[in-house]
Write an enzyme that holds these catalytic residues in place. Structure first.
Site, short mmCIF file in Angstrom:
data_model
loop_
_atom_site.label_atom_id
_atom_site.label_comp_id
_atom_site.label_asym_id
_atom_site.label_seq_id
_atom_site.Cartn_x
_atom_site.Cartn_y
_atom_site.Cartn_z
N ASP A 26 0.86 -1.18 0.00
CA ASP A 26 0.00 0.00 0.00
C ASP A 26 0.90 1.24 0.00
O ASP A 26 1.75 1.39 0.87
CB ASP A 26 -0.88 -0.05 1.26
CG ASP A 26 -1.68 1.21 1.45
OD1 ASP A 26 -1.85 1.97 0.47
OD2 ASP A 26 -2.17 1.44 2.59
N ASP A 103 -4.71 -10.01 -15.83
CA ASP A 103 -5.80 -10.97 -15.65
C ASP A 103 -6.93 -10.53 -16.58
O ASP A 103 -7.40 -9.40 -16.50
CB ASP A 103 -6.25 -10.92 -14.19
CG ASP A 103 -6.62 -12.27 -13.65
OD1 ASP A 103 -7.43 -12.95 -14.32
OD2 ASP A 103 -6.14 -12.65 -12.58
N ASP A 205 -9.18 -15.87 -16.96
CA ASP A 205 -10.00 -16.40 -15.87
C ASP A 205 -10.98 -17.46 -16.38
O ASP A 205 -11.58 -17.29 -17.45
CB ASP A 205 -10.78 -15.22 -15.26
CG ASP A 205 -11.41 -15.55 -13.93
OD1 ASP A 205 -10.68 -15.85 -12.98
OD2 ASP A 205 -12.66 -15.52 -13.85
N GLU A 268 -6.77 -20.35 -17.04
CA GLU A 268 -7.14 -20.95 -15.76
C GLU A 268 -8.14 -22.06 -16.03
O GLU A 268 -9.25 -21.79 -16.49
CB GLU A 268 -7.76 -19.91 -14.82
CG GLU A 268 -7.98 -20.51 -13.44
CD GLU A 268 -9.12 -19.90 -12.64
OE1 GLU A 268 -9.16 -20.10 -11.42
OE2 GLU A 268 -10.00 -19.23 -13.22
N HIS A 329 -4.39 -17.34 -5.40
CA HIS A 329 -5.27 -16.61 -4.50
C HIS A 329 -6.56 -17.37 -4.18
O HIS A 329 -7.38 -16.89 -3.41
CB HIS A 329 -5.60 -15.25 -5.11
CG HIS A 329 -6.32 -15.38 -6.42
ND1 HIS A 329 -5.71 -15.92 -7.56
CD2 HIS A 329 -7.58 -15.11 -6.78
CE1 HIS A 329 -6.58 -15.95 -8.54
NE2 HIS A 329 -7.73 -15.46 -8.10
N ASP A 330 -6.76 -18.52 -4.82
CA ASP A 330 -7.98 -19.31 -4.56
C ASP A 330 -7.70 -20.54 -3.71
O ASP A 330 -8.63 -21.26 -3.35
CB ASP A 330 -8.60 -19.78 -5.89
CG ASP A 330 -9.10 -18.62 -6.74
OD1 ASP A 330 -9.55 -17.61 -6.15
OD2 ASP A 330 -9.03 -18.71 -7.97
C1 NOJ Z 1 -11.39 -17.53 -10.78
C2 NOJ Z 1 -10.63 -16.58 -9.94
O1 NOJ Z 1 -9.33 -17.05 -9.75
C3 NOJ Z 1 -11.39 -16.41 -8.65
O2 NOJ Z 1 -10.67 -15.68 -7.70
C4 NOJ Z 1 -12.70 -15.75 -8.97
O3 NOJ Z 1 -13.48 -15.66 -7.81
C5 NOJ Z 1 -13.47 -16.55 -10.02
N1 NOJ Z 1 -12.64 -16.94 -11.11
C6 NOJ Z 1 -14.60 -15.75 -10.58
O4 NOJ Z 1 -14.08 -14.78 -11.45
#
Ligand code: NOJ
Length: 534
Positions: A26, A103, A205, A268, A329-330
Site C-alpha cells: 500500500d 488478468d 480467468d 485458468e 489466491h484461490d
Molecule cells: C477464478 C478466480 O481465480 C477467482 O478468484 C474468482 O473468484 C473466479 N474466477 C470468478 O471470477
C-alpha cells in the site's frame, strides 16, 4: 528436434510471480495495496530473478468478488491508482527486463458493467443477447438445475424483464454469451487495448467456463458429493463447462495474441489431465500455458506426485510446454498444506520440474494461511457458504515485508489482518538469514535460470520408492539428479540400475552443499537436493 535445440521464449524459460494487488504494498495509506506500491517493490521481484509478473484484476469494479467482477475492462480501479500509474508500472517492469501479464476475465462482467445494464434494461435491447437470458419454467422455476460456484442457484430472476439470467459465480457476475459474435469482438478489442499498450500476456480467468451447452441441459447429479463440499459439487458440470466450442474462442484469442510479438496466454482451467491438454489447441493453436494445478489437488505423497508428473508429461501434445503451480489466491498456501519444512522441498520441486513455474506472492518467505475471525471474513465464497471453511481470505493477506507495525505493507490497518508471527516471518528478517526459505527460493531460481538443463532441459523419472521422489533434468552436456524426501523421516537412495556420481549443488540443508556423492545417498527428513552429475 530436442526441446533444448529449439528457440525458447521468455514464458518458457522464465519464472512467473503472481501478485494479488490488494495485498502487495500500500503506497497511500488506505490499507489496500496499489500500483505505486507494486512499483516500490519491483526490486524485490527482480532480485528473485523473476521473468514475468501476473497481477490479479486491477480494473474498475464494484469489488463484489474483489475485482473479478469488472465494470470497465479498459480502466484502472481508483483504489489501485490511475492509468498513468499503470503506464508507469508497465514501463518500470519492462525497464527491468521483466514482463507483465494481466488478468483477463472474459466469462462474466460485473452487473454494473454498462453492457449488462443495457442488456437488462429490456428484452429487445440490442445487448439483450450479450448475456444468457431465459424464461422461467411453467411453474416459475429456474430454466435448469445449474448451480453457482459461490453457492445457490446459478439463475437470478430479473423482476423488470421477467426472465432469469445465468451467473456461474455471484449474481453480481452475470455470464456473457460467448456464442454472440459481438461479445467475442468486444472482448478481443479489450485484449487489443492492453496489447497495444505493451502488456505481454493474459491469464484468462475460468477459461473452461466460457461456453455453455446450447440447449442448457440439466447437469447430472454427482454421486460422490459429500456434505463438507461446496453446494456446487452436488452436480457434475457436464453441460455448463468445457464445451467443445470453447476451443474456437480460445483460438480466436490466440490469433489476436499472435498478431503481436511474443505475447502469451495462460488459461485458468481446473480439469483432469486429458481434458486440460485439449486447451493447448490443435497444433498448439490454443493457450500457451493451460495452468497445471495438479500439485494443488493431489496428496503430498511421492508415489502420487511421481505418477501425476509422468501422466502429465506423457499427455502433453507435441511441443506443448508444461507448467507447474503450487499456490494462488484461490487455494490454501503451500506452507499451510505441507508444513514449514516440506515447503522448502516443495519449492525445490516447483523450481526443478520441466516447465514454467508460477510462484504465488509470499510463498517465497513461507507465508501461511492467516486465520481470519468469522466477523472479519470478506471473501464472498466464505460468506455465502459459512461453516464449510471455504473463505479464500487466509491466503490473500498482506505481504509481510518487515517487523514494523503492519509489516511494512501499509501505514494503516490493512484490509485483512496479519498473522501473529509476521515479525519473524518477513522479507527483511529472511534477507539477513542465509538459511531462510527466501534464500533457498532465490538460489533455486538463480540456478534454474543459469542452467539450461533446468529451464529448458528434458525430464526423466528415476525409479525410487516412497517417500523419495527422484528425477533427472538434462541437456546433452549437463545432467542434474533431483532427490526429494517428501516425509519427515530419513530415507536412503540406493538405485540398483543407476550409477551416479556428482556434487550437491543446492540442498534444503545447506550444510551439505558442495559434498560429493556417488552410488547411494542418505537423506534426512524433509531434505531435498539437486546433484550436479559428473
Ligand atoms: C477464478 C478466480 O481465480 C477467482 O478468484 C474468482 O473468484 C473466479 N474466477 C470468478 O471470477
Amino acid at each position: 528436434m530436442k526441446d533444448t535445440q529449439q528457440k525458447h521464449l521468455w514464458w518458457q524459460e522464465g519464472v512467473i510471480y503472481q501478485i494479488y494487488p490488494r495485498s502487495y504494498q500500500d503506497s497511500n495509506g488506505d490499507g489496500v495495496g496499489d500500483l505505486q506500491g507494486i512499483i516500490q517493490r519491483l526490486e524485490h521481484i527482480k532480485s528473485l530473478c523473476i521473468k514475468a509478473i501476473w497481477i490479479s484484476p486491477l480494473f474498475s469494479s464494484p469489488m463484489a468478488d474483489f475485482g473479478y467482477d469488472i465494470s470497465d475492462y479498459c480502466d484502472i480501479h481508483p483504489l489501485f491508482g490511475s492509468m498513468d500509474d499503470f503506464d508507469e508500472l508497465l514501463q518500470a517492469v519492462h525497464d527491468r527486463d521483466m514482463k507483465l501479464i494481466l488478468d483477463l476475465v472474459p466469462n462474466h462482467t460485473s452487473d454494473e458493467h454498462p453492457w449488462f445494464k443495457e442488456s437488462r434494461s429490456s428484452k429487445d435491447n440490442p445487448k439483450r443477447d450479450w448475456y444468457i437470458w431465459k424464461d422461467a419454467n411453467e411453474d416459475g422455476s429456474e430454466p435448469n438445475n445449474w448451480l453457482a460456484m459461490f453457492g445457490g442457484s446459478a439463475w437470478e430472476w430479473d423482476e423488470h424483464t421477467q426472465q432469469y439470467y445465468y451467473h456461474a459465480f455471484l449474481k453480481e457476475q452475470p455470464d456473457l454469451n460467448w456464442r454472440n459474435p459481438e461479445v467475442q469482438e468486444a472482448m478481443l478489442d479489450v485484449m487489443r487495448f492492453w496489447l497495444d499498450k505493451g502488456v505481454d500476456g493474459f491469464r484468462v480467468d475460468v477459461m473452461w467456463h466460457m461456453i455453455k451447452d446450447e440447449q442448457l441441459r440439466d447437469n447430472p447429479v454427482n454421486p460422490h458429493y459429500k456434505a463438507h463440499q461446496a453446494t456446487y459439487e452436488k452436480l457434475i458440470p457436464a453441460y455448463s463447462t468445457d464445451q467443445p466450442e470453447v476451443h474456437d474462442i480460445v483460438h480466436k484469442m490466440r490469433k489476436v495474441l499472435d498478431s503481436y510479438d511474443e505475447r502469451m496466454m495462460i488459461g485458468e482451467i481446473y480439469l483432469p489431465i486429458h481434458k486440460l491438454m485439449t486447451y493447448y489447441g490443435t497444433d498448439k493453436s490454443g493457450a500457451h500455458l493451460p495452468f497445471n494445478f495438479l500439485l494443488l489437488s493431489i496428496d503430498w505423497d511421492a508415489t502420487e506426485i511421481s505418477s501425476n508428473i509422468n501422466q502429465y508429461e506423457g499427455a502433453l501434445p507435441n511441443g506443448g510446454w508444461p507448467n507447474w503451480v503450487l499456490g494462488n489466491h484461490d487455494q490454501p498456501r503451500i506452507t499451510s498444506r505441507v508444513g514449514k519444512a516440506q515447503a522448502r522441498v516443495a519449492a525445490m520441486l516447483l523450481l526443478t520440474l520441466r516447465g514454467t513455474p508460477t510462484i504465488y506472492y509470499g510463498d517465497e518467505i513461507g507465508m501461511r494461511d492467516v486465520p481470519i475471525p468469522p466477523d472479519e471474513v470478506q471473501d464472498p465464497q466464505g460468506l455465502n457458504m459459512p461453516g464449510l471453511n471455504l473463505s479464500r481470505d487466509p491466503q490473500r493477506t498482506p505481504m509481510q515485508w518487515d517487523r514494523s507495525e503492519n509489516a511494512g505493507f501499509s501505514e494503516s490497518k490493512p484490509w485483512l489482518r496479519l498473522p501473529e508471527d509476521y515479525r519473524r516471518v518477513n522479507v527483511k528478517t529472511q534477507l539477513e538469514d542465509e538459511f531462510s526459505i527466501y534464500a533457498l527460493y532465490k538460489r533455486l531460481i538463480k540456478l534454474r535460470q543459469e542452467e539450461p538443463a533446468l529451464h529448458i532441459g528434458d525430464y526423466r523419472p528415476v525409479v525410487a520408492s516412497s517417500p523419495l521422489l527422484a528425477y533427472l533434468r538434462y541437456t546433452s552436456d549437463q545432467r542434474f539428479l533431483i532427490l526429494l524426501n517428501l516425509s519427515h523421516k530419513p530415507c536412503h537412495f540406493a538405485p540398483e540400475h543407476f550409477n551416479f556420481e556428482g556434487t550437491i549443488e543446492i540442498d534444503t540443508l545447506p550444510e551439505r552443499e558442495g559434498a560429493t556423492v556417488s552410488k547411494h545417498v542418505s537423506l534426512s527428513g524433509d531434505e531435498g537436493m539437486i546433484i550436479r552429475l559428473k
